[in-house]
Design a protein around this motif. Structure first.
Motif, PDB file in Angstrom:
ATOM      1  N   HIS A   1       0.849  -1.194   0.000  1.00 16.23           N
ATOM      2  CA  HIS A   1       0.000   0.000   0.000  1.00 16.23           C
ATOM      3  C   HIS A   1       0.882   1.240   0.000  1.00 16.23           C
ATOM      4  N   VAL A   2       1.303   1.645  -1.182  1.00 22.57           N
ATOM      5  CA  VAL A   2       2.197   2.794  -1.308  1.00 22.57           C
ATOM      6  C   VAL A   2       1.783   3.610  -2.522  1.00 22.57           C
ATOM      7  N   GLU A   3       1.915   4.918  -2.413  1.00 23.09           N
ATOM      8  CA  GLU A   3       1.679   5.794  -3.549  1.00 23.09           C
ATOM      9  C   GLU A   3       2.842   6.770  -3.663  1.00 23.09           C
ATOM     10  N   LEU A   4       2.937   7.436  -4.798  1.00 15.96           N
ATOM     11  CA  LEU A   4       4.040   8.349  -5.061  1.00 15.96           C
ATOM     12  C   LEU A   4       3.497   9.764  -5.185  1.00 15.96           C
ATOM     13  N   ILE A   5       3.964  10.661  -4.318  1.00 18.21           N
ATOM     14  CA  ILE A   5       3.540  12.049  -4.326  1.00 18.21           C
ATOM     15  C   ILE A   5       4.776  12.930  -4.477  1.00 18.21           C
TER      16      ILE A   5
ATOM     17  N   LEU B   1       7.799   8.346  -1.817  1.00 14.21           N
ATOM     18  CA  LEU B   1       6.940   7.203  -1.521  1.00 14.21           C
ATOM     19  C   LEU B   1       6.155   7.479  -0.241  1.00 14.21           C
ATOM     20  N   VAL B   2       4.854   7.291  -0.307  1.00 15.07           N
ATOM     21  CA  VAL B   2       3.991   7.509   0.846  1.00 15.07           C
ATOM     22  C   VAL B   2       3.328   6.178   1.189  1.00 15.07           C
TER      23      VAL B   2
ATOM     24  N   ALA C   1     -16.954   2.663 -12.104  1.00 14.65           N
ATOM     25  CA  ALA C   1     -16.344   3.072 -10.836  1.00 14.65           C
ATOM     26  C   ALA C   1     -15.389   1.975 -10.376  1.00 14.65           C
ATOM     27  N   VAL C   2     -14.209   2.381  -9.940  1.00 10.28           N
ATOM     28  CA  VAL C   2     -13.206   1.442  -9.450  1.00 10.28           C
ATOM     29  C   VAL C   2     -12.695   1.955  -8.109  1.00 10.28           C
ATOM     30  N   ASP C   3     -12.119   1.078  -7.320  1.00  7.60           N
ATOM     31  CA  ASP C   3     -11.580   1.513  -6.033  1.00  7.60           C
ATOM     32  C   ASP C   3     -10.102   1.171  -5.933  1.00  7.60           C
ATOM     33  N   GLN C   4      -9.366   2.088  -5.307  1.00  8.07           N
ATOM     34  CA  GLN C   4      -7.962   1.900  -4.955  1.00  8.07           C
ATOM     35  C   GLN C   4      -7.105   1.453  -6.137  1.00  8.07           C
ATOM     36  N   MET C   5      -7.245   2.187  -7.237  1.00  5.05           N
ATOM     37  CA  MET C   5      -6.398   2.015  -8.409  1.00  5.05           C
ATOM     38  C   MET C   5      -5.605   3.302  -8.629  1.00  5.05           C
ATOM     39  N   ASP C   6      -4.324   3.161  -8.938  1.00  2.00           N
ATOM     40  CA  ASP C   6      -3.466   4.319  -9.122  1.00  2.00           C
ATOM     41  C   ASP C   6      -3.887   5.169 -10.314  1.00  2.00           C
ATOM     42  N   VAL C   7      -3.565   6.452 -10.219  1.00  2.00           N
ATOM     43  CA  VAL C   7      -3.704   7.375 -11.346  1.00  2.00           C
ATOM     44  C   VAL C   7      -2.333   8.021 -11.556  1.00  2.00           C
ATOM     45  N   LYS C   8      -1.773   7.825 -12.713  1.00  2.00           N
ATOM     46  CA  LYS C   8      -0.444   8.372 -13.016  1.00  2.00           C
ATOM     47  C   LYS C   8      -0.613   9.802 -13.507  1.00  2.00           C
ATOM     48  N   LEU C   9      -0.305  10.749 -12.632  1.00  2.00           N
ATOM     49  CA  LEU C   9      -0.507  12.162 -12.939  1.00  2.00           C
ATOM     50  C   LEU C   9       0.701  12.783 -13.625  1.00  2.00           C
ATOM     51  N   GLY C  10       1.837  12.162 -13.496  1.00  4.17           N
ATOM     52  CA  GLY C  10       3.057  12.688 -14.087  1.00  4.17           C
ATOM     53  C   GLY C  10       4.215  11.765 -13.788  1.00  4.17           C
ATOM     54  N   HIS C  11       5.406  12.203 -14.169  1.00  2.00           N
ATOM     55  CA  HIS C  11       6.589  11.364 -14.027  1.00  2.00           C
ATOM     56  C   HIS C  11       6.884  11.019 -12.568  1.00  2.00           C
ATOM     57  N   ARG C  12       6.525  11.908 -11.650  1.00  2.00           N
ATOM     58  CA  ARG C  12       6.871  11.696 -10.245  1.00  2.00           C
ATOM     59  C   ARG C  12       5.656  11.689  -9.309  1.00  2.00           C
ATOM     60  N   THR C  13       4.465  11.580  -9.857  1.00  2.00           N
ATOM     61  CA  THR C  13       3.275  11.584  -9.002  1.00  2.00           C
ATOM     62  C   THR C  13       2.302  10.510  -9.472  1.00  2.00           C
ATOM     63  N   ARG C  14       2.023   9.572  -8.580  1.00  2.00           N
ATOM     64  CA  ARG C  14       1.100   8.467  -8.882  1.00  2.00           C
ATOM     65  C   ARG C  14       0.323   8.122  -7.617  1.00  2.00           C
TER      66      ARG C  14
ATOM     67  N   ASP D   1      -5.124  14.468   1.618  1.00  2.00           N
ATOM     68  CA  ASP D   1      -6.454  14.401   1.021  1.00  2.00           C
ATOM     69  C   ASP D   1      -7.111  15.772   0.882  1.00  2.00           C
ATOM     70  N   ARG D   2      -6.748  16.709   1.759  1.00  2.00           N
ATOM     71  CA  ARG D   2      -7.374  18.028   1.734  1.00  2.00           C
ATOM     72  C   ARG D   2      -6.604  19.046   0.908  1.00  2.00           C
ATOM     73  N   LYS D   3      -5.296  18.846   0.771  1.00  4.23           N
ATOM     74  CA  LYS D   3      -4.475  19.865   0.121  1.00  4.23           C
ATOM     75  C   LYS D   3      -3.664  19.313  -1.050  1.00  4.23           C
ATOM     76  N   THR D   4      -2.736  18.415  -0.751  1.00  5.13           N
ATOM     77  CA  THR D   4      -1.769  18.008  -1.767  1.00  5.13           C
ATOM     78  C   THR D   4      -2.408  17.283  -2.940  1.00  5.13           C
ATOM     79  N   LYS D   5      -3.166  16.228  -2.662  1.00  4.36           N
ATOM     80  CA  LYS D   5      -3.707  15.424  -3.753  1.00  4.36           C
ATOM     81  C   LYS D   5      -4.754  16.173  -4.590  1.00  4.36           C
ATOM     82  N   PRO D   6      -5.685  16.925  -3.980  1.00  2.90           N
ATOM     83  CA  PRO D   6      -6.602  17.710  -4.820  1.00  2.90           C
ATOM     84  C   PRO D   6      -5.871  18.661  -5.758  1.00  2.90           C
ATOM     85  N   SER D   7      -4.819  19.292  -5.265  1.00  2.00           N
ATOM     86  CA  SER D   7      -4.057  20.204  -6.105  1.00  2.00           C
ATOM     87  C   SER D   7      -3.454  19.480  -7.295  1.00  2.00           C
ATOM     88  N   ARG D   8      -2.915  18.291  -7.049  1.00  2.00           N
ATOM     89  CA  ARG D   8      -2.300  17.535  -8.143  1.00  2.00           C
ATOM     90  C   ARG D   8      -3.350  17.021  -9.123  1.00  2.00           C
TER      91      ARG D   8
END
Length: 212
Positions: free
Chosen positions: A52-56, A60-61, A91-104, A145-152
């Motif tokens: 359970h890891v994501e890239l912001i 690695l988070v 609708a899907v749950d807990q699937m990554d979204v690749k927003l860019g080279h360094r954010t997923r 969830d309130r700041k970083t990810k919505p912005s991205r």
């Protein structure tokens, strides 16, 4: 073998080499495609360490274990959205979204193109395939969830974002829509008992029924 350079030209082809720098990130930083090549075990043999890891922003988070409210909201919202979605969306749950080279990031729920959702080999979706992302806020993820990810999500052009808060065991849904001129989200409603919106498709959800 590693290859690395500046900005989005950085590529990492050998994750094991990157892990030699653990717990610090490698000098060239983590990239989105690394998540498809992380080992099952952690650097010291910990089982499911990278499950359970994501890239912001290149970091690695690691996501904490879900509380029951969080898990229930994900399941019920996914069901409700999928039931009401038109044929071309799913609708899907807990699937990554690749927003860019360094954010997923890995949103809790997403509404994506049905054609993309049908591909069982996919490990992530791209912003052009995503119509709505939903984050259920937990204590450890509040800032993300309130700041970083919505912005991205907004910067990537995803048109709709919902944030679900736990108000004494009852969900409150904050609904946002992308302003294409500013590439930022604008709050369009706060829903306590019933959520009714016309976009990205007509949706009605009795929020009081979700915790059951």
């Amino acid at each position: 073998m590693n290859t690395h350079g500046d900005g989005d030209d950085v590529t990492v082809t050998d994750v094991s080499a990157a892990l030699e720098y653990w717990p610090s990130p490698p000098p060239w930083g983590w990239v989105a495609d690394d998540l498809d090549h992380l080992p099952l075990e952690g650097p010291n043999g910990e089982p499911d360490f990278f499950k359970h890891v994501e890239l912001i922003d290149g970091a690695l988070v690691f996501m904490s274990p879900q509380k029951r409210f969080h898990q229930r909201m994900i399941r019920r919202l996914t069901e409700k959205l999928d039931d009401q979605a038109p044929e071309y969306l799913s609708a899907v749950d807990q699937m990554d979204v690749k927003l860019g080279h360094r954010t997923r990031p890995c949103p809790d729920v997403a509404v994506v193109d049905a054609k993309a959702a049908e591909d069982d080999d996919r490990t992530f979706y791209t912003p052009d395939e995503v119509h709505l992302v939903v984050e259920v806020v937990s204590p450890e993820s509040e800032d993300r969830d309130r700041k970083t990810k919505p912005s991205r999500y907004a910067e990537a052009g995803i048109a709709h974002f919902w944030r679900v808060e736990n108000n004494g065991g009852s969900p409150v849904v904050y609904v946002y829509e992308l302003d294409p001129a500013t590439r930022a989200y604008a709050l369009t409603g706060i829903h306590h008992d019933r959520l009714t919106v016309p976009v990205p498709f007509p949706i009605t959800i009795e929020l009081g029924d979700l915790p059951e």
